[in-house]
Design a protein around this motif. Structure first.
Motif, PDB file in Angstrom:
ATOM      1  N   ASP A  93      38.609  33.977  42.637  1.00  0.00           N
ATOM      2  CA  ASP A  93      39.090  34.511  41.351  1.00  0.00           C
ATOM      3  C   ASP A  93      39.044  33.445  40.262  1.00  0.00           C
ATOM      4  OD1 ASP A  93      39.568  37.061  42.316  1.00  0.00           O
ATOM      5  OD2 ASP A  93      41.690  36.691  42.741  1.00  0.00           O
ATOM      6  N   SER A  94      39.417  32.227  40.609  1.00  0.00           N
ATOM      7  CA  SER A  94      39.433  31.146  39.615  1.00  0.00           C
ATOM      8  C   SER A  94      38.018  30.768  39.188  1.00  0.00           C
ATOM      9  CB  SER A  94      40.167  29.926  40.181  1.00  0.00           C
ATOM     10  OG  SER A  94      41.524  30.233  40.435  1.00  0.00           O
ATOM     11  N   LEU A  95      37.073  30.769  40.133  1.00  0.00           N
ATOM     12  CA  LEU A  95      35.672  30.510  39.769  1.00  0.00           C
ATOM     13  C   LEU A  95      35.136  31.615  38.860  1.00  0.00           C
ATOM     14  CD1 LEU A  95      34.385  29.270  43.237  1.00  0.00           C
ATOM     15  CD2 LEU A  95      34.362  27.925  41.128  1.00  0.00           C
ATOM     16  N   ALA A  96      35.518  32.868  39.156  1.00  0.00           N
ATOM     17  CA  ALA A  96      35.105  33.982  38.292  1.00  0.00           C
ATOM     18  C   ALA A  96      35.715  33.844  36.912  1.00  0.00           C
ATOM     19  CB  ALA A  96      35.508  35.310  38.933  1.00  0.00           C
ATOM     20  N   HIS A 100      31.737  31.899  36.457  1.00  0.00           N
ATOM     21  CA  HIS A 100      30.737  31.943  37.516  1.00  0.00           C
ATOM     22  C   HIS A 100      30.609  33.362  38.080  1.00  0.00           C
ATOM     23  CE1 HIS A 100      30.513  27.540  37.661  1.00  0.00           C
ATOM     24  NE2 HIS A 100      31.833  27.540  37.573  1.00  0.00           N
ATOM     25  N   LYS A 101      29.417  33.723  38.514  1.00  0.00           N
ATOM     26  CA  LYS A 101      29.211  35.005  39.198  1.00  0.00           C
ATOM     27  C   LYS A 101      29.519  34.793  40.671  1.00  0.00           C
ATOM     28  CE  LYS A 101      26.133  38.960  39.629  1.00  0.00           C
ATOM     29  NZ  LYS A 101      24.791  39.533  39.354  1.00  0.00           N
ATOM     30  N   VAL A 102      30.619  35.384  41.133  1.00  0.00           N
ATOM     31  CA  VAL A 102      31.193  35.038  42.431  1.00  0.00           C
ATOM     32  C   VAL A 102      31.385  36.280  43.290  1.00  0.00           C
ATOM     33  CG1 VAL A 102      33.138  33.899  43.590  1.00  0.00           C
ATOM     34  CG2 VAL A 102      32.442  33.153  41.312  1.00  0.00           C
ATOM     35  N   MET A 103      31.246  36.106  44.599  1.00  0.00           N
ATOM     36  CA  MET A 103      31.671  37.112  45.566  1.00  0.00           C
ATOM     37  C   MET A 103      32.442  36.423  46.683  1.00  0.00           C
ATOM     38  SD  MET A 103      28.781  40.076  46.058  1.00  0.00           S
ATOM     39  CE  MET A 103      29.983  41.221  46.745  1.00  0.00           C
ATOM     40  N   THR A 272      39.313  42.030  44.907  1.00  0.00           N
ATOM     41  CA  THR A 272      40.542  41.251  44.847  1.00  0.00           C
ATOM     42  C   THR A 272      41.469  41.869  43.798  1.00  0.00           C
ATOM     43  OG1 THR A 272      39.888  39.722  43.079  1.00  0.00           O
ATOM     44  CG2 THR A 272      39.156  39.184  45.320  1.00  0.00           C
ATOM     45  N   ILE A 273      42.707  41.397  43.748  1.00  0.00           N
ATOM     46  CA  ILE A 273      43.634  41.884  42.720  1.00  0.00           C
ATOM     47  C   ILE A 273      43.056  41.673  41.326  1.00  0.00           C
ATOM     48  CG2 ILE A 273      45.848  41.353  41.600  1.00  0.00           C
ATOM     49  CD1 ILE A 273      47.093  41.054  44.325  1.00  0.00           C
ATOM     50  N   ALA A 274      42.299  40.587  41.150  1.00  0.00           N
ATOM     51  CA  ALA A 274      41.718  40.286  39.845  1.00  0.00           C
ATOM     52  C   ALA A 274      40.403  41.022  39.604  1.00  0.00           C
ATOM     53  CB  ALA A 274      41.499  38.779  39.708  1.00  0.00           C
ATOM     54  N   GLY A 275      39.926  41.792  40.595  1.00  0.00           N
ATOM     55  CA  GLY A 275      38.703  42.552  40.415  1.00  0.00           C
ATOM     56  C   GLY A 275      37.434  41.842  40.840  1.00  0.00           C
ATOM     57  N   THR A 276      37.543  40.718  41.549  1.00  0.00           N
ATOM     58  CA  THR A 276      36.359  40.036  42.062  1.00  0.00           C
ATOM     59  C   THR A 276      35.811  40.812  43.254  1.00  0.00           C
ATOM     60  OG1 THR A 276      37.273  37.893  41.378  1.00  0.00           O
ATOM     61  CG2 THR A 276      35.466  37.860  42.976  1.00  0.00           C
ATOM     62  N   PRO A 277      34.513  41.094  43.287  1.00  0.00           N
ATOM     63  CA  PRO A 277      33.946  41.816  44.437  1.00  0.00           C
ATOM     64  C   PRO A 277      34.083  41.015  45.728  1.00  0.00           C
ATOM     65  CG  PRO A 277      32.414  41.786  42.579  1.00  0.00           C
ATOM     66  CD  PRO A 277      33.497  40.811  42.260  1.00  0.00           C
ATOM     67  N   ALA A 278      34.393  41.710  46.817  1.00  0.00           N
ATOM     68  CA  ALA A 278      34.582  41.047  48.101  1.00  0.00           C
ATOM     69  C   ALA A 278      33.924  41.863  49.201  1.00  0.00           C
ATOM     70  CB  ALA A 278      36.072  40.869  48.393  1.00  0.00           C
ATOM     71  N   GLY A 426      45.199  35.793  41.208  1.00  0.00           N
ATOM     72  CA  GLY A 426      44.829  37.054  40.588  1.00  0.00           C
ATOM     73  C   GLY A 426      44.191  36.910  39.231  1.00  0.00           C
ATOM     74  N   GLY A 427      43.460  35.836  39.028  1.00  0.00           N
ATOM     75  CA  GLY A 427      42.838  35.599  37.736  1.00  0.00           C
ATOM     76  C   GLY A 427      43.667  34.733  36.825  1.00  0.00           C
TER      77      GLY A 427
END
Length: 570
Positions: A93-96, A100-103, A272-278, A426-427
């Motif tokens: 989440d922090s990288l996003a 950064h484009k993160v999964m 994730t709670i922050a909306g990062t794809p997992a 969570g972002g």
């Protein structure tokens, strides 16, 4: 962290919230929106409700895997908790958040430990993958598919013996067991086929937990459906009366097993709670198997993201070593950086403080326990990868303790950062500094290398691991293990990597020896060739392939309310 840990720095209520409470308050986006944000073609998305989906990699238009991998590992686990999954999610989440484009790529949780004592595998606090209750409790049925495939194999084997045994399978030399996704010590040793000739051929058998099945390991190392079928066919499930290995291909049922797994092999997409794809997919044990999520999920994530944050089970002596020497050999998934998670609480326990006194300030205990962290960090460096220490902050940590640990890391030349990703994830900004250091490591120089070459003998591979990673003086092989070494050489399996089955709590094979012990020997009691997965399991100490439940299982506090919502799930 425990259910009683309050949120901090979030601007939310200071009332203690459980992970389940926090997950319920989160607002989830429809899974098609998460898929679109990750660049997943709509035709590749197979819905499992509103917030879960399977992804068919064959229908992706994304290019070949190119994203860089960040592996999250940890110091030796303790009952104090390290928060490896929480750090994995919070870091992603922090990288996003940094652009950064993160999964995320995680393992699926096993139901047995969830109802037992381990807790879930979806992170915690504001750094969770959702829907956490569904992921922890059946999810998309992948584990049930693995269980069915495993037990179908054994039903077919026993039927073959009953119907005349054309392959001359010796019932006394079976090396494969039935499985169940549950902790159940009563099933470790059983006798089947009782009740007369119509009930089959009596023999001694037993159950492993599903995540210990070789089919789970095969499932997580296969590169595609064709490779899955080939690996299933190579599984050795027993020996003939002449002591020749018998494989699934000899029985001719690899196609049927593949059929049972054809849907399960597709990675699961959540958020994730922050909306990062997992992608949450697969789940082999980290002490009995290689302890990493599926290779297909990792490679799919690498097609979709610039950075993939994944984890390996338990400490760096187990999961990370196996990631480097097993998973990274199968395909190009060598990590560009490794995060080693540590906590002040765990360091105190490694330094000799009992669990009920961990909230008391004690810099001396932190200093006494830091030898464990040092060994794990130096082990990561042996693979030519840059380590970054993530100090997962707990509310009881004092600034003096944190400053001492940061100073120690600086003095050792180790990049380190305090991360408050449970309460400010969570972002949020709790992992910003950690993300910056990890991003720098990812973009820095790397010279990845394996610990040993495959042409080294199995005995020497084991000796290399126990001496260079565990810090042991040497290795002692039991008489059965020595016989197995000769069989491995005779059958042409000596070129396989080694998967050490060892307690996760110590560098030794004795769980009570904490810190960074010296002057010990690792005792190998047996060796089990996993010819489908493609590694040799070395059993040490008292490692169990079917766990038992504790005196008070976690299931005792679980329930469901009248509206169908889970209660007491972490």
């Amino acid at each position: 962290m425990s259910d009683s840990t309050p949120l901090s720095g979030t601007g939310q209520s200071s009332t203690p919230l459980s992970d389940l409470d926090i997950a319920r308050r989160a607002v989830l986006r429809p899974i098609e929106e998460i898929a679109a944000s990750a660049g997943i073609d709509a035709g590749a998305v197979e819905h499992y409700g509103r917030y879960k989906a399977k992804i068919d990699p064959s229908k992706l238009s994304a290019p070949a895997p190119a994203g860089k991998v960040v592996l999250v590992s940890a110091m030796s686990p303790t009952p104090a908790g390290e928060g490896k999954s929480t750090t994995t999610v919070g870091l992603a989440d922090s990288l996003a958040r940094a652009g950064h484009k993160v999964m995320v790529a995680l393992r699926e949780p096993s139901l047995g430990p969830i109802l037992g004592m381990k807790g879930g595998a979806t992170g915690g606090g504001l750094s969770q993958v959702l829907p956490m209750d569904e992921i922890n409790l059946h999810f998309t049925g992948d584990f049930h598919a693995v269980t069915s495939a495993n037990n179908a194999l054994m039903a077919l084997v026993d039927n073959h013996i009953y119907q005349g045994n054309e392959l001359s399978i010796d019932p006394r030399r079976m090396t494969f067991k039935r499985v169940l996704d549950m902790n159940d010590r009563s099933l470790r040793e059983v006798v089947i086929g009782l009740g007369g000739p119509a009930q089959g051929v009596p023999r001694q058998d037993g159950f492993d937990i599903t995540v210990a099945s070789e089919i789970m390991a095969v499932f997580c190392l296969a590169t595609d459906l064709a490779d899955l079928r080939d690996r299933l066919g190579r599984i050795t499930f027993g020996y003939t009366y002449d002591r020749a290995p018998v494989t699934v291909a000899d029985l001719g049922v690899q196609g049927a097993l593949t059929l049972l797994l054809k849907e399960a092999i597709k990675p699961n997409l959540v958020q994730t709670i922050a909306g990062t794809p997992a992608l949450v997919h697969g789940g082999p044990f980290a002490n009995i198997a290689h302890g990493c999520n599926s290779l297909i999920a990792t490679q799919t994530a690498r097609r979709l993201a610039d950075i993939v944050v994944t984890e390996a089970g338990f400490g760096a002596d187990l999961g990370a070593e196996k990631f480097m020497d097993i998973k990274a050999r199968i395909a190009d998934v060598a990590p560009s950086a490794v995060v080693v998670v540590a906590t002040v609480r765990a360091l105190k326990m490694q330094g000799g403080v009992p669990k009920d006194r961990l909230n008391e300030p004690n810099v001396e205990a932190v200093a006494a326990g830091v030898a464990n962290l040092r060994r794990h960090v130096r082990n990561v460096e042996r693979f030519g990868v840059t380590p970054v220490v993530a100090i997962n902050r707990f509310p009881a940590d004092t600034q003096e303790e944190l400053d001492w640990l940061l100073g120690w890391c600086s003095g050792e030349g180790i990049q380190a950062s305090v991360a408050d990703i449970w309460g400010r994830g969570g972002g949020g900004d709790g992992g910003d500094e950690l993300a910056a250091k990890v991003a720098a490591a990812v973009n820095g120089p790397s010279s990845f290398r394996h610990l040993y070459p495959l042409d080294m003998s199995v005995e020497d591979k084991i000796r290399t691991i126990v001496q260079e990673i565990y810090g042991a003086d040497g290795v002692d092989f039991s008489v059965p293990a020595l016989r197995r070494l000769a069989e491995i050489e005779k059958n042409g399996w000596s070129g396989l990597p080694v998967c050490m089955a060892k307690t996760q709590y110590s560098f030794t094979d004795d769980a009570s020896r904490l810190g960074a012990p010296k002057g010990f020997t690792i005792h190998v009691r047996d060796l089990i060739p996993k010819t489908g997965a493609g590694f040799i399991v070395a059993l040490t100490g008292a490692v169990m392939t079917m766990p038992g439940l504790p005196a008070v299982p976690a299931a005792m506090r679980m329930d469901v309310d009248d509206a169908g919502n889970p209660v007491g799930l972490f």
